[in-house]
Scaffold this motif. Structure first.
Motif, PDB file in Angstrom:
ATOM      1  N   GLY A   1    -112.014  46.713  25.814  1.00 40.83           N
ATOM      2  CA  GLY A   1    -112.645  45.273  25.571  1.00 40.83           C
ATOM      3  C   GLY A   1    -112.588  44.768  26.857  1.00 40.83           C
ATOM      4  N   PHE A   2    -112.963  43.628  26.993  1.00 36.54           N
ATOM      5  CA  PHE A   2    -112.145  43.082  28.488  1.00 36.54           C
ATOM      6  C   PHE A   2    -110.647  42.877  28.415  1.00 36.54           C
ATOM      7  CE2 PHE A   2    -112.065  39.681  32.161  1.00 36.54           C
ATOM      8  CZ  PHE A   2    -111.891  40.693  33.514  1.00 36.54           C
ATOM      9  N   GLN A   3    -110.272  42.097  27.271  1.00 35.06           N
ATOM     10  CA  GLN A   3    -108.800  41.792  27.075  1.00 35.06           C
ATOM     11  C   GLN A   3    -108.030  42.798  26.861  1.00 35.06           C
ATOM     12  OE1 GLN A   3    -108.752  38.666  27.062  1.00 35.06           O
ATOM     13  NE2 GLN A   3    -106.075  38.945  27.022  1.00 35.06           N
ATOM     14  N   THR A   4    -107.651  43.893  26.329  1.00 34.53           N
ATOM     15  CA  THR A   4    -107.386  45.000  26.000  1.00 34.53           C
ATOM     16  C   THR A   4    -106.929  45.904  27.716  1.00 34.53           C
ATOM     17  OG1 THR A   4    -107.851  45.398  23.679  1.00 34.53           O
ATOM     18  CG2 THR A   4    -106.786  47.215  24.478  1.00 34.53           C
ATOM     19  N   PHE A   5    -108.159  46.082  28.043  1.00 34.59           N
ATOM     20  CA  PHE A   5    -108.188  46.094  29.301  1.00 34.59           C
ATOM     21  C   PHE A   5    -107.410  45.471  30.508  1.00 34.59           C
ATOM     22  CE2 PHE A   5    -109.815  46.612  33.918  1.00 34.59           C
ATOM     23  CZ  PHE A   5    -109.489  47.360  34.384  1.00 34.59           C
ATOM     24  N   CYS A   6    -107.839  44.300  30.565  1.00 33.15           N
ATOM     25  CA  CYS A   6    -106.385  42.955  31.460  1.00 33.15           C
ATOM     26  C   CYS A   6    -105.842  43.305  30.874  1.00 33.15           C
ATOM     27  CB  CYS A   6    -107.055  41.979  31.319  1.00 33.15           C
ATOM     28  SG  CYS A   6    -108.837  41.222  31.431  1.00 33.15           S
TER      29      CYS A   6
ATOM     30  N   PHE B   1    -106.728  48.488  43.909  1.00 31.33           N
ATOM     31  CA  PHE B   1    -107.181  49.047  43.567  1.00 31.33           C
ATOM     32  C   PHE B   1    -108.572  48.776  43.019  1.00 31.33           C
ATOM     33  CE2 PHE B   1    -108.794  52.204  40.008  1.00 31.33           C
ATOM     34  CZ  PHE B   1    -108.910  53.596  41.351  1.00 31.33           C
ATOM     35  N   LEU B   2    -108.569  47.292  42.191  1.00 30.10           N
ATOM     36  CA  LEU B   2    -109.530  46.912  41.658  1.00 30.10           C
ATOM     37  C   LEU B   2    -110.354  46.349  42.263  1.00 30.10           C
ATOM     38  CD1 LEU B   2    -108.063  45.276  38.502  1.00 30.10           C
ATOM     39  CD2 LEU B   2    -108.975  47.137  38.473  1.00 30.10           C
ATOM     40  N   ARG B   3    -109.998  45.339  43.490  1.00 28.98           N
ATOM     41  CA  ARG B   3    -110.705  44.215  44.687  1.00 28.98           C
ATOM     42  C   ARG B   3    -111.646  46.049  44.938  1.00 28.98           C
ATOM     43  NH1 ARG B   3    -107.001  41.909  49.073  1.00 28.98           N
ATOM     44  NH2 ARG B   3    -107.148  44.311  50.057  1.00 28.98           N
ATOM     45  N   PHE B   4    -110.829  47.434  45.756  1.00 24.18           N
ATOM     46  CA  PHE B   4    -111.629  48.136  46.535  1.00 24.18           C
ATOM     47  C   PHE B   4    -112.699  49.091  45.115  1.00 24.18           C
ATOM     48  CE2 PHE B   4    -112.308  52.750  47.252  1.00 24.18           C
ATOM     49  CZ  PHE B   4    -112.260  52.950  47.842  1.00 24.18           C
ATOM     50  N   PHE B   5    -112.727  49.182  43.929  1.00 22.59           N
ATOM     51  CA  PHE B   5    -113.035  49.616  43.379  1.00 22.59           C
ATOM     52  C   PHE B   5    -114.324  48.937  43.118  1.00 22.59           C
ATOM     53  CE2 PHE B   5    -114.150  51.627  39.397  1.00 22.59           C
ATOM     54  CZ  PHE B   5    -114.917  52.837  38.960  1.00 22.59           C
ATOM     55  N   PHE B   6    -114.491  47.646  42.399  1.00 24.05           N
ATOM     56  CA  PHE B   6    -115.537  46.926  42.280  1.00 24.05           C
ATOM     57  C   PHE B   6    -116.481  45.904  43.169  1.00 24.05           C
ATOM     58  CE2 PHE B   6    -113.168  47.114  37.824  1.00 24.05           C
ATOM     59  CZ  PHE B   6    -114.222  47.996  36.652  1.00 24.05           C
TER      60      PHE B   6
ATOM     61  N   VAL C   1    -114.573  40.712  36.439  1.00 22.56           N
ATOM     62  CA  VAL C   1    -113.140  42.018  36.990  1.00 22.56           C
ATOM     63  C   VAL C   1    -113.033  41.610  37.977  1.00 22.56           C
ATOM     64  CG1 VAL C   1    -112.868  43.789  38.085  1.00 22.56           C
ATOM     65  CG2 VAL C   1    -113.901  44.104  35.670  1.00 22.56           C
ATOM     66  N   GLN C   2    -113.449  40.254  38.697  1.00 25.67           N
ATOM     67  CA  GLN C   2    -113.706  40.206  39.732  1.00 25.67           C
ATOM     68  C   GLN C   2    -112.565  38.483  39.608  1.00 25.67           C
ATOM     69  OE1 GLN C   2    -114.497  40.261  43.121  1.00 25.67           O
ATOM     70  NE2 GLN C   2    -113.310  38.928  43.366  1.00 25.67           N
ATOM     71  N   GLU C   3    -112.850  38.008  38.553  1.00 30.63           N
ATOM     72  CA  GLU C   3    -112.066  36.793  38.061  1.00 30.63           C
ATOM     73  C   GLU C   3    -110.550  37.489  37.418  1.00 30.63           C
ATOM     74  OE1 GLU C   3    -113.424  34.877  34.353  1.00 30.63           O
ATOM     75  OE2 GLU C   3    -115.880  34.201  35.904  1.00 30.63           O
ATOM     76  N   LEU C   4    -110.528  38.788  37.070  1.00 31.14           N
ATOM     77  CA  LEU C   4    -108.947  39.169  36.974  1.00 31.14           C
ATOM     78  C   LEU C   4    -108.242  39.335  38.487  1.00 31.14           C
ATOM     79  CD1 LEU C   4    -106.966  40.649  35.672  1.00 31.14           C
ATOM     80  CD2 LEU C   4    -108.503  42.892  35.593  1.00 31.14           C
ATOM     81  N   ILE C   5    -109.120  39.737  39.372  1.00 32.80           N
ATOM     82  CA  ILE C   5    -108.704  39.846  40.327  1.00 32.80           C
ATOM     83  C   ILE C   5    -108.087  39.215  41.465  1.00 32.80           C
ATOM     84  CG2 ILE C   5    -109.496  40.843  43.247  1.00 32.80           C
ATOM     85  CD1 ILE C   5    -111.059  42.403  41.643  1.00 32.80           C
ATOM     86  N   ASP C   6    -108.945  37.234  40.605  1.00 25.13           N
ATOM     87  CA  ASP C   6    -108.854  36.203  41.482  1.00 25.13           C
ATOM     88  C   ASP C   6    -106.951  36.102  40.557  1.00 25.13           C
ATOM     89  OD1 ASP C   6    -110.547  36.210  43.323  1.00 25.13           O
ATOM     90  OD2 ASP C   6    -112.123  34.905  42.011  1.00 25.13           O
ATOM     91  N   GLN C   7    -106.854  36.024  39.505  1.00 26.90           N
ATOM     92  CA  GLN C   7    -105.619  36.179  39.044  1.00 26.90           C
ATOM     93  C   GLN C   7    -104.459  36.564  39.310  1.00 26.90           C
ATOM     94  OE1 GLN C   7    -106.176  36.438  35.113  1.00 26.90           O
ATOM     95  NE2 GLN C   7    -107.930  34.776  34.538  1.00 26.90           N
ATOM     96  N   LEU C   8    -104.886  37.916  39.964  1.00 25.63           N
ATOM     97  CA  LEU C   8    -103.955  39.469  40.448  1.00 25.63           C
ATOM     98  C   LEU C   8    -103.530  38.490  41.817  1.00 25.63           C
ATOM     99  CD1 LEU C   8    -105.502  42.621  39.845  1.00 25.63           C
ATOM    100  CD2 LEU C   8    -103.207  41.182  38.600  1.00 25.63           C
ATOM    101  N   GLU C   9    -104.676  38.152  42.596  1.00 22.94           N
ATOM    102  CA  GLU C   9    -104.132  37.450  44.525  1.00 22.94           C
ATOM    103  C   GLU C   9    -103.381  36.640  43.656  1.00 22.94           C
ATOM    104  OE1 GLU C   9    -106.689  36.512  47.941  1.00 22.94           O
ATOM    105  OE2 GLU C   9    -107.668  37.194  46.105  1.00 22.94           O
ATOM    106  N   ARG C  10    -103.587  35.310  42.794  1.00 25.18           N
ATOM    107  CA  ARG C  10    -102.729  34.448  42.741  1.00 25.18           C
ATOM    108  C   ARG C  10    -101.530  34.080  42.029  1.00 25.18           C
ATOM    109  NH1 ARG C  10    -107.678  32.161  40.263  1.00 25.18           N
ATOM    110  NH2 ARG C  10    -106.840  32.346  38.671  1.00 25.18           N
ATOM    111  N   VAL C  11    -101.375  35.514  41.122  1.00 20.75           N
ATOM    112  CA  VAL C  11    -100.346  35.722  40.665  1.00 20.75           C
ATOM    113  C   VAL C  11     -98.507  36.195  42.353  1.00 20.75           C
ATOM    114  CG1 VAL C  11     -98.607  37.295  39.116  1.00 20.75           C
ATOM    115  CG2 VAL C  11    -100.056  36.362  38.557  1.00 20.75           C
TER     116      VAL C  11
END
Length: 651
Positions: free
Chosen positions: A99-104, A118-123, A160-170
């Motif tokens: 599930g996406f929440q567990t992965f996050c 890594f996520l920005r490179f892989f996805f 996953v792109q939304e998750l990458i944006d969250q990591l970038e803001r952090v």
């Protein structure tokens, strides 16, 4: 989220222990399950499932992680290699189940900057649809890769792109580390203590080494005996080579043709017709000298030692026992093994033929497999060449990009170095002042130590002179003469209170008596040895008499056999095949003679009388018969010596 981090740490720890060249995946998973027995069954099953998946799809994960380290992860540590493999496996194969929440939650439990890179490179859709698809298609089928792995990744890409944006803001909200200028080192004066004066050792007089004896010249020369042996060896080898060359040259001398013997010097020269007649004669075979065989005579005395006599006596005794056993077996009805040996030989020939056929089949099969292997190797080389060309093109692009980035880094480093050099200029003046103060202090310490050394050296010289004077006085006292003589009474007992004390005279008397007793014992022992030798000589004499009897018996039996063979050989042979061959030979000789007469144009009296064709043929056949008889006689004489022991009982 802390327990997700613990799961990932456990997986990375187990993957670090795996060595692909030494460990097998099955054994590794069994060892990992034993290490994870403390966890709950659900956690243990999840960790083992991820470990087995990472080992199964190791090639796919290695392709992605290696490319990440080359492009975007140059500044990442290599110790995090297995972390990126686990994240790549979870994103590719376990994202639907987790599930996406567990992965996050798993992503957020790890370092933010690494996961963001890594996520920005892989996805990245460009990477997924281009080189990742091509590389994975080389390992698995393209349709399977697209339907089962790439399409699900493309569906999850927006989330996953939304998750990458969250990591970038952090990462953007994290405060930057304050860059403070390094504190300059403030020099302090040394608090030097006054060193203690070093104890200077008393100089000792140098010992005078005696002049060594020179090494004798004979050490580097070879001994004379060795030179004599080498000369003898070379001479014997040269002589053996000459004999071998002479034997090789004269090996076929009996078959070399030569002209008939010349006529007397007083005879008239032959006419031209006779020369033509000589040329048409068959080549004459040179006669080889008769072979001489050594016939041992019984009259020549042979001196035998004790071991040879006993050995020959035991040999004759064993031969007699074997002959008696053979006779007993024949009386009991023992048979021979001729039929069995013949059957065995036939079976061996049959087996050998079968082995040859099998070997030929194996050889042909090997040849066929070799041709097939050559074709397969050529195909493999062609495929490898194509792959190598593709790799070279990709590596050329990557190297060009790395070179551009390296130039940018070098420019930034040069600017940084210039800034650091400006800061170092201020510290050099302080360092120079410090060095001057240190040099002055060191100079003062050196002067003080030099004065102390001179003072201690002078005291040592005075002490050495005083010691030499004392030694000279002691040696003068030792050289004074002293009385060393003492009167001794040889008949007096020392009187030390020991048991068995005696005077020197008594000791000499006892030693003389002991020596006489030893001489008597030696004479008795000598008499016993002489008697033993006489008895042994008598035994050897009896053995020699028995050996002579056996030899005479064997000689008589051999003489009887030779007479029988000579009588059998003396009878004329009346075999039809021999007679037929002789007649055919005579007819052939006659036909050749007639043919020679037809071709001769000279008169009949011009032919040389003493060497006619018939005489030459007769002489040739006589020589062949004689050589055959000599060879047969030599074989009979050699075989008679071997058959003596066998016919001892019959004699």
């Amino acid at each position: 989220m802390t327990y997700y981090g613990k799961y990932i740490e456990t997986m990375i720890e187990q993957l670090d222990k795996f060595k692909p060249k030494k460990d097998s995946p099955k054994q590794f998973l069994e060892a990992a399950s034993t290490c994870l027995q403390m966890l709950s069954p659900k956690k243990q099953a999840f960790i083992l499932e991820v470990l087995s998946g990472c080992l199964e799809y190791r090639k796919l994960l290695t392709i992605v992680v290696d490319a990440f380290y080359v492009r975007d992860g140059r500044l990442c540590r290599w110790s995090d290699y297995n972390l990126f493999q686990v994240i790549c496996y979870l994103a590719t194969f376990q994202l639907e189940e987790l599930g996406f929440q567990t992965f996050c939650n798993i992503i957020k439990s790890q370092p933010t900057d690494q996961m963001h890179k890594f996520l920005r490179f892989f996805f990245n859709p460009l990477h997924l649809c281009s080189w990742i698809k091509d590389e994975w298609s080389l390992v698995y089928d393209m349709a399977h890769v697209k339907d089962n792995w790439l399409d699900p990744l493309m569906r999850w890409q927006p989330q996953v792109q939304e998750l990458i944006d969250q990591l970038e803001r952090v990462l953007a909200n994290q405060p930057l580390l304050a860059t403070t200028k390094a504190k300059v080192t403030e020099p302090k004066k040394f608090n030097l203590t006054v060193p203690r004066p070093c104890a200077i050792p008393v100089p000792k007089p140098l010992p005078v080494v005696a002049k060594p004896r020179p090494v004798p010249r004979s050490t580097y020369r070879s001994p004379k005996e060795q030179q004599v042996l080498e000369m003898t060896k070379r001479y014997n080898r040269r002589k053996a080579e000459e004999l071998l060359l002479r034997a090789n040259l004269g090996e076929m001398r009996c078959a070399m043709p030569r002209e008939p013997p010349a006529q007397d010097t007083g005879a008239k020269p032959l006419p031209q017709g006779s020369k033509k007649l000589q040329l048409q004669f068959p080549p004459q075979i040179r006669k080889t000298p008769q072979l001489t065989f050594y016939r041992p005579s019984d009259d020549v005395p042979v001196k035998l030692n004790t071991a040879a006599i006993l050995r020959e006596g035991a040999l004759y005794q064993r031969q007699m026992e074997k002959e008696l056993q053979r006779v007993e077996k024949l009386v009991d009805g023992a048979g021979d093994f001729s039929e069995f040996l013949e059957w065995q030989q036939k079976m061996q020939v049959k087996d050998r033929q079968e082995q040859q056929v099998a070997g030929e089949c194996r050889r042909l099969q090997g040849k066929l497999s070799r041709e097939e292997a050559i074709l397969a190797r050529q195909r493999l080389l062609q495929e490898n060449k194509q792959k190598a060309d593709q790799k070279k093109e990709e590596m050329a692009k990557l190297t060009q990009q790395c070179a551009e980035r390296r130039l940018q880094e070098q420019r930034s480093m040069q600017e940084l170095v210039e800034q650091v050099m400006e800061g170092h200029k201020n510290t050099r003046a302080a360092q120079m002042k410090l060095l001057k103060g240190r040099r002055q202090a060191v100079q003062e310490v050196k002067e003080d130590s030099r004065e102390l050394l001179q003072r201690s050296a002078q005291e040592a010289r005075e002490e050495q002179r005083r010691r030499c004077e004392v030694i000279s006085q002691l040696r003068a006292l030792e050289t004074q003469p002293t009385r060393m003589g003492k009167l001794v009474d040889l008949t007096q007992i020392p009187g030390y209170g020991l048991e068995g004390e005696m005077s020197v005279v008594e000791l000499r008397e006892r030693l003389a008596r002991l020596k006489e007793a030893q001489q008597r014992e030696e004479e008795e022992r000598r008499d016993r040895i002489i008697q033993g030798k006489r008895a042994k000589g008598q035994e050897l004499q009896n053995t020699l008499e028995q050996i002579s009897l056996c030899r005479s018996a064997m000689g008589r039996s051999a003489a009887l056999r030779r007479e029988k063979k000579a009588a059998a050989r003396g009878a004329p042979s009346q075999d039809e095949r021999v007679m037929e061959l002789q007649s055919r030979i005579e007819k052939a000789v006659e036909r050749r003679r007639q043919a020679a007469l037809l071709h001769v144009s000279a008169p009949r009296d011009a032919r040389p009388k003493p060497w006619s064709q018939a005489q030459l043929e007769a002489k040739h056949w006589q020589e062949l018969e004689r050589s055959r008889e000599r060879r047969q006689r030599a074989l009979q004489q050699g075989g008679s010596a071997c058959g003596r022991a066998r016919h001892l009982e019959a004699a």
